[in-house]
Motif scaffolding. Structure first.
Motif, short mmCIF file in Angstrom:
data_model
loop_
_atom_site.label_atom_id
_atom_site.label_comp_id
_atom_site.label_asym_id
_atom_site.label_seq_id
_atom_site.Cartn_x
_atom_site.Cartn_y
_atom_site.Cartn_z
N TRP A 20 46.81 32.01 40.52
CA TRP A 20 46.34 31.34 39.54
C TRP A 20 45.00 31.76 38.78
CZ3 TRP A 20 41.22 31.30 40.37
CH2 TRP A 20 40.60 31.11 41.56
N ILE A 21 44.89 31.25 37.59
CA ILE A 21 43.73 31.66 36.55
C ILE A 21 43.04 30.25 36.43
CG2 ILE A 21 43.19 32.24 34.27
CD1 ILE A 21 46.24 33.65 34.19
N LYS A 22 41.73 30.40 36.49
CA LYS A 22 40.70 29.33 36.26
C LYS A 22 39.48 29.88 35.85
CE LYS A 22 42.25 26.99 40.41
NZ LYS A 22 42.19 26.13 41.58
N ARG A 48 38.57 33.47 34.66
CA ARG A 48 38.27 34.03 33.17
C ARG A 48 37.18 34.71 32.63
NH1 ARG A 48 41.12 29.42 32.39
NH2 ARG A 48 43.25 29.36 31.61
N VAL A 100 52.32 36.00 33.28
CA VAL A 100 51.12 35.31 34.15
C VAL A 100 51.42 35.29 35.84
CG1 VAL A 100 52.29 32.95 33.79
CG2 VAL A 100 49.61 33.22 33.70
N LEU A 104 45.45 37.80 28.19
CA LEU A 104 45.99 36.34 28.79
C LEU A 104 46.77 35.55 27.39
CD1 LEU A 104 43.08 34.98 30.88
CD2 LEU A 104 45.30 36.11 31.76
N TYR A 161 39.85 38.22 44.18
CA TYR A 161 39.14 37.50 43.13
C TYR A 161 38.81 38.27 42.15
CZ TYR A 161 40.35 33.66 46.54
OH TYR A 161 41.16 32.83 47.13
N ASP A 174 38.92 38.28 28.12
CA ASP A 174 40.36 38.50 28.95
C ASP A 174 41.36 37.88 27.99
OD1 ASP A 174 39.87 39.51 31.60
OD2 ASP A 174 38.85 37.78 31.92
N TYR A 219 43.66 36.75 41.92
CA TYR A 219 43.24 35.40 41.40
C TYR A 219 42.37 35.59 40.37
CZ TYR A 219 45.03 33.61 46.11
OH TYR A 219 45.86 33.29 47.07
N LEU A 220 42.32 34.88 39.03
CA LEU A 220 41.38 35.53 38.15
C LEU A 220 40.57 34.16 37.59
CD1 LEU A 220 40.75 37.49 35.84
CD2 LEU A 220 42.36 36.39 34.36
N PHE A 267 49.22 36.70 38.73
CA PHE A 267 48.12 36.17 39.25
C PHE A 267 48.51 34.88 39.86
CE2 PHE A 267 45.90 38.09 35.58
CZ PHE A 267 44.98 38.92 36.33
#
Length: 178
Positions: A96-98, A77, A91, A84, A48, A81, A74-75, A94
């Motif tokens: 997911w990106i949250k 933000r 994309v 992105l 992470y 960043d 997992y990113l 990753f």
């Protein structure tokens, strides 16, 4: 195994001076961070990233670096960043990106956010708060010896205070339980 890290700032030449990083060039820093990451994280591990993965790099730069890094990434933000938003960024690098994430692991709760916060979900039930953003600037409440306003379960996982390595979740649990 599960790892966390923050504030790698790949491709950010000024971070060398801002944080006193011991590298003689941005390429040296990037290569060392990649080497250290891969020395810990295996392909099957999860990692992470709590923001500021890259600064001043393009989507193509991010793609190239992410391909070199082990693990399922997992990113969360961070404020830097910007890669992105580059149409060339893939994309799918990753999982997911949250903006914020809560991980349940070994009967412990880990609240992950780029910024240190005073209270978080599960604060009064001994949940961990993992963060970055403050580097080694002295603004980190964890570095203040007399008063840690966030408590022992709030932990800076940024590379600047972790010898430029990712940190395992298991080592964080052990650190707090000592």
């Amino acid at each position: 195994m599960i790892y966390v890290t923050s504030d790698t700032h790949f491709c950010h030449s000024n971070i060398l001076n801002l944080c006193g990083r011991p590298f003689n060039s941005i390429q040296h820093m990037n290569d060392t961070l990649i080497h250290n990451w891969n020395a810990c994280v295996r392909h099957e591990d999860e990692i992470y990233i709590l923001g500021d993965f890259m600064f001043h790099g393009t989507g193509k730069d991010a793609n190239n670096i992410l391909r070199r890094l082990n693990g399922k990434k997992y990113l969360i933000r961070g404020n830097h960043d910007k890669f992105l938003n580059d149409p060339e960024f893939d994309v799918s690098a990753f999982e997911w990106i949250k903006d914020y994430y809560v991980l349940d692991y070994k009967k412990e709760k880990f609240v992950m956010f780029h910024y240190p916060i005073l209270e978080w979900q599960g604060f009064f039930r001994d949940a961990f708060h993992l963060y970055g953003h403050v580097h080694n600037s002295g603004k980190d409440p964890q570095q203040r010896q007399r008063l840690n306003v966030l408590g022992e379960r709030a932990i800076n996982v940024g590379v600047d205070v972790n010898h430029f390595f990712p940190v395992s979740i298991d080592s964080l649990i052990k650190q707090v339980k000592k």
